[in-house]
Design an enzyme around this catalytic site. Structure first.
Site, short mmCIF file in Angstrom:
data_model
loop_
_atom_site.label_atom_id
_atom_site.label_comp_id
_atom_site.label_asym_id
_atom_site.label_seq_id
_atom_site.Cartn_x
_atom_site.Cartn_y
_atom_site.Cartn_z
N SER A 232 2.02 2.37 3.32
CA SER A 232 3.32 2.83 2.85
C SER A 232 3.64 2.40 1.42
O SER A 232 4.53 2.99 0.79
CB SER A 232 4.43 2.32 3.78
OG SER A 232 4.53 0.91 3.72
N LYS B 3 8.85 -3.27 1.43
CA LYS B 3 9.28 -2.06 0.72
C LYS B 3 9.79 -2.46 -0.67
O LYS B 3 9.92 -3.64 -0.99
CB LYS B 3 10.39 -1.32 1.47
CG LYS B 3 10.07 -0.96 2.93
CD LYS B 3 8.98 0.09 3.05
CE LYS B 3 8.72 0.42 4.52
NZ LYS B 3 7.56 1.33 4.69
#
Length: 332
Positions: free
Chosen positions: A119, A189
């Site tokens: 990701s 993230k």
């Protein structure tokens, strides 16, 4: 005419020499030891040096030294010379100290985490080990835009994800910080917006924060800034909006807007900021904040807030003064 008597010879007068005592005269009759020097303050029976040998002579040299005598005394007392501890006896203590230090470092300074997914490509790749700063949050530091952060699952983000079950050794080593965290309920993230920001993105467009478009050069090649579109979203105070760098392969804030918090993450859930890729060596690199988050005007929303608060605080004072003036004019 003779003035005085002469000695009978013309040479200089010689002084009588002091008789040298014989060896027998120099020894004490009772002990056979030499008489003490009359000029010395020591008593006759005081030991003047090494033990005497036979007939008052010095003791014969047997090749030893004074230390040998001390060694014999030690042996007679039953105490041998102290030897350094064996390495194997010291090893448990050294291991214990190392484990305590590792635990303190992991708790208060830095902690290693392993990247389990794609990701965050290409910034982070699957299998990378990153070091997360855990020190600055202890001093009140909060997540900022552009930082890569590790945070606990806010609830429901990893609900369907399958996590491998670590063995006992992995759990222990990860607990003390000697292995990357075995807690797979952590995510990593990039922070896009913080509390008070407004974030949005239109289909095919760029991510917009407080009216400013972000030039996201760090995205995975071929990845579009947002798909699907979202927003505008007003990020609540003390929360952050996060997105992955591989936007087409990241279940980030966009996909959890129906949960509590509207897709945002509480600052309390943030473990710390990832600052460096530590492993593998060929991937070693720091993780700085991209320049797009330093553009002018991005903090405009935060800059207006103090002004608005000041105006709100001053308004009652102005109204009070106007009322006081009106009463004064009425009295006159």
């Amino acid at each position: 005419m003779a003035v005085g008597a002469r000695s009978g010879h013309d040479g200089p007068e010689e002084r009588p020499e002091r008789p040298v005592p014989s060896a027998a005269a120099m020894t004490d009759d009772a002990t056979g030891r030499p008489d003490p020097d009359p000029r010395s303050d020591r008593r006759p029976d005081e030991d003047l040096g090494p033990a005497s040998g036979p007939a008052g002579g010095p003791a014969a040299d047997d090749g030893g030294s004074g230390d040998d005598g001390e060694g014999e005394d030690t042996a007679r007392d039953g105490r041998g010379p102290q030897r350094p501890r064996s390495f194997w006896k010291e090893l448990p203590l050294l291991i214990g100290i190392a484990l305590v230090l590792a635990l303190l470092i992991k708790t208060f300074l830095v902690q290693a985490f392993s990247i389990p997914s794609d990701s965050m490509m290409n910034t982070l790749q699957r299998g990378d080990r990153v070091l997360v700063d855990k020190l600055t949050p202890w001093f009140g530091s909060e997540p900022e835009r552009g930082e890569v952060v590790v945070f606990h699952d806010p609830g429901g983000w990893l609900e369907d994800g399958k996590t491998p079950e670590p063995n006992v050794v992995q759990k222990v080593l990860s607990f003390i910080g000697l292995m990357p965290s075995a807690e797979e309920k952590d995510l990593i993230k990039r922070v896009i917006a913080v509390g008070g920001d407004t974030v949005s993105c239109k289909e095919g467009g760029k991510v917009v924060v407080n009216g400013k478009e972000l030039d996201e050069t760090y995205l995975y090649p071929g990845s579009v800034p947002c798909d699907p579109a979202f927003g505008p979203v007003k990020v609540p105070k003390d929360r952050i909006w996060v997105m992955g760098d591989n936007r087409q392969n990241s279940l980030d804030s966009r996909f959890h807007m129906e949960l509590a918090g509207g897709g945002t993450v509480s600052n309390d859930e943030v473990v710390g900021r990832a600052v460096v890729i530590a492993w593998p060596v060929t991937r070693w690199a720091t993780l700085p904040v991209p320049a797009t988050f330093d553009q002018p005007g991005l903090n405009q929303a935060l800059a207006v807030a103090p002004g608005a608060a000041g105006f709100a605080a001053a308004l009652p004072l102005v109204l009070w003064r106007r009322k006081k003036r009106a009463v004064r004019h009425t009295a006159e």
